[in-house]
Structure formats: C-alpha cells, structure tokens
Design a protein around this motif. Structure first.
Motif: not given
Ligand code: SAH
Length: 486
Positions: A326, A345, A350, A366-367, A394-395, A414
């Motif tokens: 990070y 994502y 964090t 976040e999904s 996210a999309e 991410d």
């Molecule tokens: N940034 C965070 C999580 C990264 S992991 C960290 O560093 O801790 C990736 C994350 O994307 C997961 O929490 C997962 O649930 C989420 N995710 C997966 N597909 C997604 C989508 N289409 N849209 C939004 N979030 C999504």
C-alpha cells in the motif's frame, strides 16, 4: 423427469476417445510423441513454468517436472503424455542448481503449500520479476515498461495471518493438514511453514477439542459427515484470533460449549463462528453464519489505522508486506490534499481509509456487502469523515460515476485474479484521472488490462512487484499508469 447421471470415468473415457479422434483427423498418432508413459529419460531443465515447475524439452515436446530447477540435469520418469505437453517426475538429480535450497518437509512441495520452497529466496524474487516482465512483453506487448526488482521479506516464513485447513477422518480420528496437489487427499501437516506460528499451534488444539466432543469429519466423496474446514485468522499486531468452523449442516450439537472451551484453551480467540456450507463444492465458505462465541469479527492494525475484519471479508494474508504494498501504491499516486480518489474493489476499505487523511474525498466500491459494512464501521473507528463506501459491482458503479460527471484525480484498483472488466476500464478512462494505480494479484490480467488502458491513452510507467506470498508462485504487483497529454 428422470435424471441421467454419467460417471466420471465415462466422461473421461469419452473425452479421451474424442481427443484421439481429433488427433487422428489431424494426422497425429499417439506413437509420434517423443516420449512414452513410464519411460525414463535424462534431460536438462531449461525454464520454469509460472507455477514454478521445471520445464524440459524433448524434440520440441514440453515436459513439466516438479521440484526441478533451470540448469539441473535429471533422470526423470514420464508420468503422463498429453497432446501438447506431458508431466514427468525426478528419479535422480545428476546435477543440481546453486539456486536450490533444502526443504526439510517434502509435504510442503507435494501439497502445494510452499511450491517454491526448494528455490533460494533470492531466486524466488528474481523468478517473480521475470514472470511480470514476460507477460508485459508477451501479453501487453509493452516490452519497454520497467519492471522493478521484487521487494521481498527479511524473514520469508511464517507470514500468513490466515489458514484454511481441511478436516478429514484418518485412522478413525479427526486429522488436519493440506490436500495433495491436484487432489483432495489429505496429508497430515503440523508445521505449515508459511503460517503464523501461533495459528499452527492453535490448529491441533482446536481439532482435539472437536474430537473430544465427538464431532465428525466431512467425507467429501459421500458428501456425509459434518466438519469441512477450520479457518483461523490472527491479527498480526492485535493478536486477536477468529476461528471459523465450516460445517455441512446447521444443527451443531453442543456448539456453544465447544466454542467456550476453544476460548478457554486459546485465550487469544475473541470470535468463534459456525459457517454452514451444505453444497457439494470446492468453495470453502457457505452463506450462512452463526456466532458461537464473542464478536463476529476481529480487529487489526494496518499503517496505523484500525480495521474490523469479518469472516467473509477479504484481508491481505501477509500484513507486513501488505503495508509495503500500500505504501508503494501511495508513493506512486503522489496524492495532493485537493484530490478526489476512487478506491475500487475496496474490501474493508484498507486502501481508501489509509490515505483518506491526505486527500479531499474517497469513493469506494466493493461487491461483498459484509466487507462494505466492515468498511463503514472502519470509517467510524478511525474517525474519518471524507469517504463514501458503496456495495456494488465496480464496473457498474464506475459507469454510473462517469455518467454523473465524477472527476477523480487518482483511481486505485485492486481486483481479484480475473482482473478488470472491460466496461470498468472504459468508464475509468472516460473520467480522465491523472493517475491510475493498479494493484494486481495476477500479472497476466494486469498485462491484458494495461494494453486496454494504453489504447485509451494511459501509459504504464512502471511496475513494482511486492512479495506477499513467499515460497509460493503467487505474484502481487503495483502498476502506475498515467494519462498521456493530448
Ligand atoms: N482492496 C482490498 C480488497 C482487495 S481483494 C484490500 O486490499 O484488502 C479484491 C476485492 O474485490 C474483494 O474484496 C472482492 O470481494 C471484490 N470484488 C470482486 N469482484 C468485484 C466486482 N466486480 N466489483 C467490486 N468488487 C469486487
């Protein structure tokens, strides 16, 4: 309606026949492969696959060989011959590489817990840098992008803050360990080498408590029995421990009593959760959860902020290296106090919450709903007031933000291994941020996405691999993409 079941053998048989027919129609017969099953050959290892297997070439035919390093000459037995490549097993090392290191417990390699443990750490770091360089050349067709040397750990063992341990019955008793590679045969293991030592110590204690209470292990073949997995998470700084018992059925005899005993014998445990997964599936967690002891989450610190983490939420498994990851991402972002930032994502927030003090506003998406609940709670715990965290794809959200005219200065992404959705990339580019910081756990999809971003006016300036998964072939990296002025 009557259901028709095909046995697995029948399916494999059919597949084999159709493959042979294909080969024959292409004029290739089985006999033309340069090696045959069970044959012993002497060969030199010329390369490593992305999963860290040695690669040998016999008359242009590729053989993948476990526990074999480039430069080594081995006597190997052919195990499997496929149409494009085969697999072989080392019988004897005729020469060994200077990059080889001893692996005390061969189960680490057999199970795939630590598939690179036979490589010196220095060569693991180089292997990862080369993997990223290769995909940037081959997939992204961007050979000029600098891929920096991998940032490693001073002590690359016992780093994982999370364990997901299958439970099976062996010799009439509950046994814990790990599956043999490409199978679901449990191999008993005590020292997992890459997990927090306190987690390793807790596993047999929890298993033996469950044994005393007569809890039955899950039998995957028959889809019978009860306890499928024990999952443990331990805060790297807080030392708070969560235990998740994944069961095949909801009814759990003496569950609260068992959970209390777990806490008594392991005082660090602040949360015991039953997760119910009734499906025949490789997915570990089910959807239903019952808190059996304490709270439904643990807390830990990351870059000085406190985070609540629930069982279904994602949390980086290597806390120390996640901080470095990070920090690298923030350095790349060159944040200014007037910046509007997107944290896509976002998991439990964090990234966004760690940088919120430095910018005007953070929008997160976040999904997983539980993760967003954690993120919102984490906003409160840390007294942060300039963030908006939303549940959604996210999309979809990125397209909506773009349509609404949001103009972020920096977008952090991410995503999971499959990378970004093309719609996300288009919508993100439309909002014209100066920088996109791409955190990736799969260099192949990072490369694919970097190529798409390049077509939309974003140049990949550099990529920094950070080793979050020592002793394994998993690669994490941060890419900096900047908008090319028109
Ligand atoms: N940034 C965070 C999580 C990264 S992991 C960290 O560093 O801790 C990736 C994350 O994307 C997961 O929490 C997962 O649930 C989420 N995710 C997966 N597909 C997604 C989508 N289409 N849209 C939004 N979030 C999504």
């Amino acid at each position: 309606m009557q259901k028709v079941f095909f046995s697995e053998e029948f399916w494999l048989y059919n597949r084999r026949i159709s493959r042979r027919m294909n080969e024959e129609s292409r004029g290739i017969s089985m006999k033309e492969y340069p090696v045959t099953k069970n044959e012993e050959i002497t060969t030199e290892i010329i390369d490593l696959s992305h999963e860290g297997m040695g690669i040998a070439k016999v008359d242009h035919y590729l053989l993948f060989i476990d526990n074999a390093l480039p430069g080594e000459t081995v006597r190997a037995k052919v195990l499997k011959v496929g149409p494009k490549f085969g697999f072989a097993k080392v019988m004897e090392y005729l020469t060994t590489s200077d990059d080889r290191q001893d692996v005390a417990d061969k189960n680490l390699l057999i199970t795939g817990i630590a598939p690179l443990a036979h490589m010196s750490y220095e060569s693991q770091l180089l292997f990862k840098q080369n993997q990223v360089s290769n995909v940037m050349k081959k997939i992204a067709k961007l050979p000029e992008v600098p891929v920096l040397p991998t940032l490693g750990m001073a002590n690359p063992t016992h780093y994982r803050n999370k364990a997901q341990i299958p439970v099976r019955k062996i010799a009439g008793k509950l046994e814990t360990g790990f599956f043999r590679k490409n199978s679901h045969d449990l191999i008993p293991i005590d020292d997992f080498y890459i997990q927090d030592a306190a987690i390793d110590a807790a596993i047999p204690i929890i298993r033996d408590i469950l044994e005393r209470f007569g809890v039955k292990a899950y039998n995957e073949t028959a889809h019978e029995g009860f306890l499928r997995h024990i999952i443990i998470r331990r805060g790297h700084y807080s030392h708070e421990m969560m235990v998740v018992l994944v069961t095949r059925k909801a009814k759990f005899f003496k569950s609260k009593e068992i959970a209390n005993v777990i806490h008594e014998e392991l005082p660090e445990v602040v949360s015991v959760i039953q997760n119910i997964n009734e499906e025949r599936t490789n997915v570990i967690l089910g959807k239903q959860e019952v808190v059996l002891y304490g709270k439904g989450y643990i807390e830990d610190q990351l870059l000085g902020k406190t985070f609540q983490i629930s069982a279904p939420s994602f949390y980086q498994v290597n806390t120390q290296q996640a901080e470095l990851l990070y920090q690298t991402a923030f350095d790349f972002a060159q944040l200014a106090p007037t910046d509007v930032v997107i944290d896509a994502y976002s998991g439990i927030g964090t990234i966004g919450l760690s940088l919120a003090d430095k910018v005007e506003h953070v929008y997160g998406v976040e999904s997983i709903p539980e993760a967003v609940e954690d993120a919102k709670k984490n906003v409160q715990i840390n007294g942060i007031e300039n963030t908006t965290y939303l549940v959604g794809k996210a999309e979809k959200l990125m397209t909506q933000w773009s349509r609404e005219g949001l103009k972020p200065n920096v977008i952090f992404v991410d995503p999971p291994r499959k990378g970004l959705d093309a719609r996300f990339i288009e919508a993100a580019a439309e909002t014209a941020p100066e920088r996109i910081v791409y955190i990736s756990c799969n260099p192949a999809t990072l490369a694919r996405d970097a190529k798409l971003f390049a077509e939309l006016g974003y140049k990949t300036e550099k990529i920094q691999p950070v080793d979050l998964f020592p002793q394994t072939y998993h690669i994490e990296c941060v890419g900096l993409l900047t908008r090319v002025e028109h």
